[in-house]
Motif scaffolding. Structure first.
Motif, mmCIF file in Angstrom:
data_model
loop_
_atom_site.group_PDB
_atom_site.id
_atom_site.type_symbol
_atom_site.label_atom_id
_atom_site.label_comp_id
_atom_site.label_asym_id
_atom_site.label_seq_id
_atom_site.Cartn_x
_atom_site.Cartn_y
_atom_site.Cartn_z
ATOM 1 N N THR A 154 0.820 -1.360 0.020
ATOM 2 C CA THR A 154 -0.081 -0.073 -0.001
ATOM 3 C C THR A 154 0.873 1.074 -0.034
ATOM 4 O O THR A 154 0.356 2.462 -0.209
ATOM 5 N N GLN A 155 2.279 1.207 0.215
ATOM 6 C CA GLN A 155 3.046 2.243 0.143
ATOM 7 C C GLN A 155 3.852 2.506 -0.973
ATOM 8 O O GLN A 155 5.043 3.187 -0.643
ATOM 9 N N ASP A 156 3.753 2.029 -1.978
ATOM 10 C CA ASP A 156 4.668 2.102 -2.930
ATOM 11 C C ASP A 156 4.875 3.472 -3.485
ATOM 12 O O ASP A 156 3.795 4.156 -3.912
ATOM 13 N N PRO A 157 6.232 4.003 -3.489
ATOM 14 C CA PRO A 157 6.344 5.391 -4.126
ATOM 15 C C PRO A 157 5.675 5.381 -5.698
ATOM 16 O O PRO A 157 5.593 4.365 -6.543
ATOM 17 N N ALA A 158 5.292 6.532 -6.128
ATOM 18 C CA ALA A 158 4.551 6.627 -7.730
ATOM 19 C C ALA A 158 5.785 6.669 -8.445
ATOM 20 O O ALA A 158 7.125 7.096 -8.023
ATOM 21 N N PRO A 159 5.800 5.939 -9.606
ATOM 22 C CA PRO A 159 6.659 5.812 -10.637
ATOM 23 C C PRO A 159 7.150 7.223 -11.080
ATOM 24 O O PRO A 159 6.384 8.169 -11.173
ATOM 25 N N VAL A 160 8.427 7.040 -11.764
ATOM 26 C CA VAL A 160 8.727 8.119 -12.726
ATOM 27 C C VAL A 160 8.349 7.863 -14.049
ATOM 28 O O VAL A 160 8.679 6.784 -14.635
ATOM 29 N N VAL A 161 7.397 8.865 -14.562
ATOM 30 C CA VAL A 161 6.872 8.483 -15.932
ATOM 31 C C VAL A 161 7.902 9.254 -16.937
ATOM 32 O O VAL A 161 8.218 10.399 -16.979
ATOM 33 N N VAL A 162 8.025 8.275 -18.082
ATOM 34 C CA VAL A 162 8.672 8.543 -19.200
ATOM 35 C C VAL A 162 7.855 8.627 -20.433
ATOM 36 O O VAL A 162 7.245 7.734 -20.664
ATOM 37 N N VAL A 163 7.801 9.739 -21.205
ATOM 38 C CA VAL A 163 6.668 9.802 -22.340
ATOM 39 C C VAL A 163 7.882 9.927 -23.505
ATOM 40 O O VAL A 163 7.946 11.291 -23.565
ATOM 41 N N PRO A 164 8.114 9.203 -24.374
ATOM 42 C CA PRO A 164 8.942 9.373 -25.683
ATOM 43 C C PRO A 164 8.011 10.377 -26.638
ATOM 44 O O PRO A 164 6.792 9.826 -26.870
ATOM 45 N N VAL A 165 8.582 11.706 -26.914
ATOM 46 C CA VAL A 165 7.502 12.433 -27.945
ATOM 47 C C VAL A 165 8.506 12.736 -29.261
ATOM 48 O O VAL A 165 9.580 13.048 -29.179
ATOM 49 N N LYS A 166 7.601 12.843 -30.271
ATOM 50 C CA LYS A 166 8.286 13.177 -31.426
ATOM 51 C C LYS A 166 7.935 14.642 -31.739
ATOM 52 O O LYS A 166 8.719 15.595 -32.358
ATOM 53 N N LYS B 64 -2.331 13.267 -25.396
ATOM 54 C CA LYS B 64 -3.297 12.377 -24.651
ATOM 55 C C LYS B 64 -2.259 11.291 -23.741
ATOM 56 O O LYS B 64 -2.409 10.994 -22.624
ATOM 57 N N ALA B 65 -1.169 10.936 -24.219
ATOM 58 C CA ALA B 65 -0.415 10.212 -23.480
ATOM 59 C C ALA B 65 0.405 11.156 -22.230
ATOM 60 O O ALA B 65 0.568 10.291 -21.198
ATOM 61 N N VAL B 66 0.690 12.450 -22.698
ATOM 62 C CA VAL B 66 1.162 13.160 -21.325
ATOM 63 C C VAL B 66 0.095 13.382 -20.290
ATOM 64 O O VAL B 66 0.562 13.276 -19.164
ATOM 65 N N ARG B 67 -0.897 13.577 -20.613
ATOM 66 C CA ARG B 67 -2.022 13.659 -19.510
ATOM 67 C C ARG B 67 -2.244 12.446 -18.903
ATOM 68 O O ARG B 67 -2.707 12.467 -17.677
ATOM 69 N N PHE B 68 -2.165 11.052 -19.463
ATOM 70 C CA PHE B 68 -2.378 9.973 -18.866
ATOM 71 C C PHE B 68 -1.221 9.857 -17.736
ATOM 72 O O PHE B 68 -1.546 9.473 -16.703
ATOM 73 N N GLY B 69 -0.139 10.472 -18.125
ATOM 74 C CA GLY B 69 1.178 10.078 -17.109
ATOM 75 C C GLY B 69 1.063 10.923 -16.048
ATOM 76 O O GLY B 69 1.554 10.713 -15.053
ATOM 77 N N MET B 70 0.339 12.025 -16.230
ATOM 78 C CA MET B 70 0.246 12.985 -15.246
ATOM 79 C C MET B 70 -0.711 12.508 -14.236
ATOM 80 O O MET B 70 -0.624 12.898 -12.891
ATOM 81 N N ARG B 71 -1.697 11.649 -14.571
ATOM 82 C CA ARG B 71 -2.559 10.892 -13.520
ATOM 83 C C ARG B 71 -1.792 9.734 -12.816
ATOM 84 O O ARG B 71 -2.144 9.642 -11.551
ATOM 85 N N LEU B 72 -0.881 9.369 -13.422
ATOM 86 C CA LEU B 72 0.007 8.409 -12.666
ATOM 87 C C LEU B 72 0.982 9.000 -11.433
ATOM 88 O O LEU B 72 1.204 8.300 -10.475
ATOM 89 N N SER B 73 1.611 10.129 -11.947
ATOM 90 C CA SER B 73 2.636 10.523 -11.086
ATOM 91 C C SER B 73 2.871 11.993 -11.209
ATOM 92 O O SER B 73 2.790 12.494 -12.500
ATOM 93 N N PRO B 74 3.505 12.702 -10.207
ATOM 94 C CA PRO B 74 3.817 14.163 -10.298
ATOM 95 C C PRO B 74 5.070 14.246 -11.188
ATOM 96 O O PRO B 74 5.389 15.175 -11.674
ATOM 97 N N VAL C 111 7.196 3.713 -18.480
ATOM 98 C CA VAL C 111 7.369 4.200 -19.888
ATOM 99 C C VAL C 111 6.006 4.297 -20.870
ATOM 100 O O VAL C 111 5.678 3.111 -21.082
ATOM 101 N N ILE C 112 5.579 5.406 -21.081
ATOM 102 C CA ILE C 112 4.240 5.462 -21.700
ATOM 103 C C ILE C 112 4.451 5.750 -23.379
ATOM 104 O O ILE C 112 5.267 6.695 -23.514
ATOM 105 N N ILE C 113 4.245 4.807 -24.085
ATOM 106 C CA ILE C 113 4.610 5.041 -25.683
ATOM 107 C C ILE C 113 3.063 5.581 -26.219
ATOM 108 O O ILE C 113 2.200 4.774 -26.293
ATOM 109 N N PRO C 114 3.153 6.642 -26.824
ATOM 110 C CA PRO C 114 2.164 7.178 -27.541
ATOM 111 C C PRO C 114 2.052 6.264 -28.979
ATOM 112 O O PRO C 114 3.154 6.159 -29.372
#
Length: 641
Positions: free
Chosen positions: A476-488, A496-506, A577-580
């Motif tokens: 129950t206490q896992d830290p939020a992940p570091v989210v990486v979004v590759p963008v072109k 859409k991918a960035v907004r989704f990543g912001m819901r997962l982690s600051p 890693v969030i891949i659009p």
């Protein structure tokens, strides 16, 4: 495409419609008995062919040899009756041997049956086509093509469902039984009216002179070849689950019909061969005539009845492969369920049949046909090895079953199965000894090879189960992940991918690999305008943009290096890693876009790094834009991923 699939295979069936696909005795005989019944056309000839060197004396020995075969067939009948009654859910050799003799014995029985079913398909089709080509020599250059065409036809019929395949093969099966049975009845009546010496309508070829004495070894070889007449008898016990209720009663009635018809055909053929003086001819000779062809011509001549009978024989020989398609997928389903084959074999297809088993059997048997050019006479001796090994293990397993079960009739039942085990084991020894140098040694290698494969598959599943087992409460206490979004570039796909990543982690990092300085500058400008400024104004933390220059146009290596650096900087956190990904809605659109998203995902997963989580965020072509969003390029800098 859906209409074409419906045309070829029929409409998809729901699981609740399974009961409608069950069969009765009428459909069960052609579905599960084709191989056994067709053996009446080649089993006697296989035994007589070995006796060619002893000339006319071969017919004297043929009778007693066939009587022994019929005796073993009778023993098998009563043994499998008891097996079906004891295992109404399906008492094939694998199930019986595994439950009563242990896993290893069960896997050897399964392996023997898989080999036997594969040979049944390949040899059955090639035997039918071989007989056809002998009647129409102009087709000889097309043997392999005809074999593969028949194989495809049988596969399509079986993929349409159990009930459909039983109905499709009913006509040739019952035509074969009717015409060959009528031939035997007419021949027997003529024999009785002729005082035991009927006059043939067309005289069979004269039997050759004896060139050697009838040795025990020769008689053993003849018996071993004749034993091919019993292959396929076990198919009913393997396919009990295909029958409608009352399941056991219908299965036993089907087994009774198959064995009774086969026994009568074998006995009738042996009797008429003796009284008409019909023996085997050299298969390599230009004057070759099959025993059945000689018999029908002697009884009725070569008129329309002759060609109808021979046509039915050819059809049943070619279609006898269907028995393999009835048994092989069901056996694979049991092995898949027990995790000795991939679990996918236990899944039903669109028509509630085990489609993966059907396809694999088609590939294996098709490979044999291609390898041997559609002429597989050398594989015929391998038939009896797998079948009799399965017979023996099944009967031995039933002996142990009755000893455990006990009861008033247990001793009598145990005696029947013990006799069956002894008879089939003795027959197996004879077959192995007589056919070893003719190719039986191949089976001796194949069967253990399949067993090794079964254990390897099972070992993998057990390893996966042990590794994925979880016996602790959820964290129950896992830290939020570091989210990486590759963008072109900045577009709706990226948004859409960035907004989704912001819901997962600051902590969201947008990673861009640029080829030119202008490209990097353009993205930074868009990022400040469309991402950082609006989020800061809203009091939110904007994602960080990291741009890496790649003058040699490498994409994956700079991204992987960046992700590796983030792992080092955050040893206690996961990297998401969030891949659009742009998803094309038309098949032809797939070729108009690069597939870098799939390549990046594969590169990340193949690294085997357990701290990395890969998430795909798809943007479907034609997807509505969010309210208030601009449609089209933004300042001309949009780039499609």
């Amino acid at each position: 495409m859906a209409n074409l699939a419906d045309l070829l295979f029929g409409r998809p069936l729901a699981s609740r419609e399974e009961g409608e696909q069950k069969i009765g005795v009428f459909a069960g005989v052609p579905l599960l008995g084709l191989d056994a019944l067709a053996s009446a056309a080649y089993g006697p000839e296989a035994a007589l062919t070995i006796l060619i060197p002893v000339g006319a004396a071969g017919l004297v020995y043929f009778g007693p040899i066939l009587l022994v075969i019929l005796a073993i067939l009778t023993i098998l009948y009563f043994s499998y009756r008891q097996t079906i009654a004891a295992y109404p859910q399906g008492g094939g050799s694998y199930t019986v041997a595994r439950e009563n003799l242990g896993t290893r014995a069960g896997l050897f029985a399964a392996s023997a049956l898989l080999v036997d079913y594969t040979l049944t398909v390949a040899v059955g089709i090639s035997a039918g086509v071989g007989a056809l080509v002998s009647a129409v020599p102009s087709l000889h250059p097309h043997i392999l093509s005809i074999c593969l065409g028949i194989l495809v036809l049988i596969v399509l019929v079986n993929l349409r469902g159990v009930k459909e395949s039983g109905a499709a093969f009913a006509l040739p099966t019952y035509l074969f039984v009717g015409t060959l049975g009528a031939t035997l009845i007419i021949g027997i009546v003529k024999t009785l009216l002729g005082g035991g010496h009927p006059v043939p309508v067309e005289s069979p070829p004269a039997l050759p002179r004896s060139v050697e004495a009838a040795s025990l070894w020769l008689l053993m070889r003849s018996f071993a070849s004749g034993c091919t007449a019993m292959t396929g008898v076990e198919a009913v016990s393997n396919g009990v689950g295909a029958f409608d209720r009352p399941t056991s009663r219908n299965a036993i009635a089907t087994l009774t019909a198959i064995v009774l018809i086969l026994g009568l055909l074998l006995a009738g053929i042996a009797f008429l061969c003796r009284v008409y003086g019909i023996g085997a001819t050299d298969p390599q000779s230009t004057a070759y005539q099959s025993v059945i062809s000689q018999l029908v011509a002697a009884v009725s001549g070569r008129g329309w009845f002759y060609y109808t009978t021979i046509g039915a024989v050819l059809a049943v020989l070619a279609l006898s492969a269907n028995t393999g398609f009835a048994g092989f997928p069901r056996l694979c389903r049991l092995l898949g369920k027990d995790e000795f084959l991939p679990r996918i074999f236990a899944n039903r297809g669109r028509r509630l049949v085990y489609s993966h088993g059907i396809v694999i059997l088609a590939l294996l048997s098709g490979g044999l046909l291609v390898l041997f050019g559609g002429v597989t006479d050398r594989l015929i001796p391998l038939f009896a090895v797998g079948a009799f090994l399965a017979f023996s293990l099944s009967q031995a397993g039933m002996v142990v079953h009755w000893r455990k079960a006990g009861g008033r009739h247990a001793h009598a039942s145990m005696l029947v199965n013990a006799i069956g085990a002894a008879a089939t084991t003795l027959a197996l020894i004879v077959v192995l000894a007589a056919k070893f140098t003719e190719g039986a040694w191949i089976t001796i290698l194949l069967i253990p090879g399949f067993v090794v494969l079964f254990y390897a598959v099972n070992r993998h599943y057990r390893h996966v189960a042990a590794e994925t087992s979880c016996k602790r409460p959820i964290r129950t206490q896992d830290p939020a992940p570091v989210v990486v979004v590759p963008v072109k570039g900045w577009n709706t796909v990226t948004e859409k991918a960035v907004r989704f990543g912001m819901r997962l982690s600051p902590d969201v990092i947008a990673a861009h690999v640029g080829v030119t300085d202008q490209e990097i500058y353009g993205l930074k400008r868009d990022w400040e305008r469309f991402v950082e400024a609006p989020l800061k104004e809203a009091g939110q933390k904007p994602p960080k943009l990291i741009a890496v220059s790649s003058p040699y146009r490498r994409l994956f290596t700079p991204l992987l290096n960046l992700i590796r650096d983030l792992e080092d900087q955050h040893p206690d956190r996961q990297i998401a890693v969030i891949i659009p990904e742009l998803v094309e809605t038309k098949w032809w659109q797939h070729f108009l876009h690069n597939q870098q998203a799939a390549g990046l995902k594969a590169a990340l997963l193949f690294r085997g790094d357990r701290r990395i989580v890969v998430i795909n965020v798809p943007w479907y072509l034609g997807e509505p834009h969010p309210a208030g969003a601009e449609v089209g390029d933004r300042d001309g800098t949009t780039a499609v991923p």
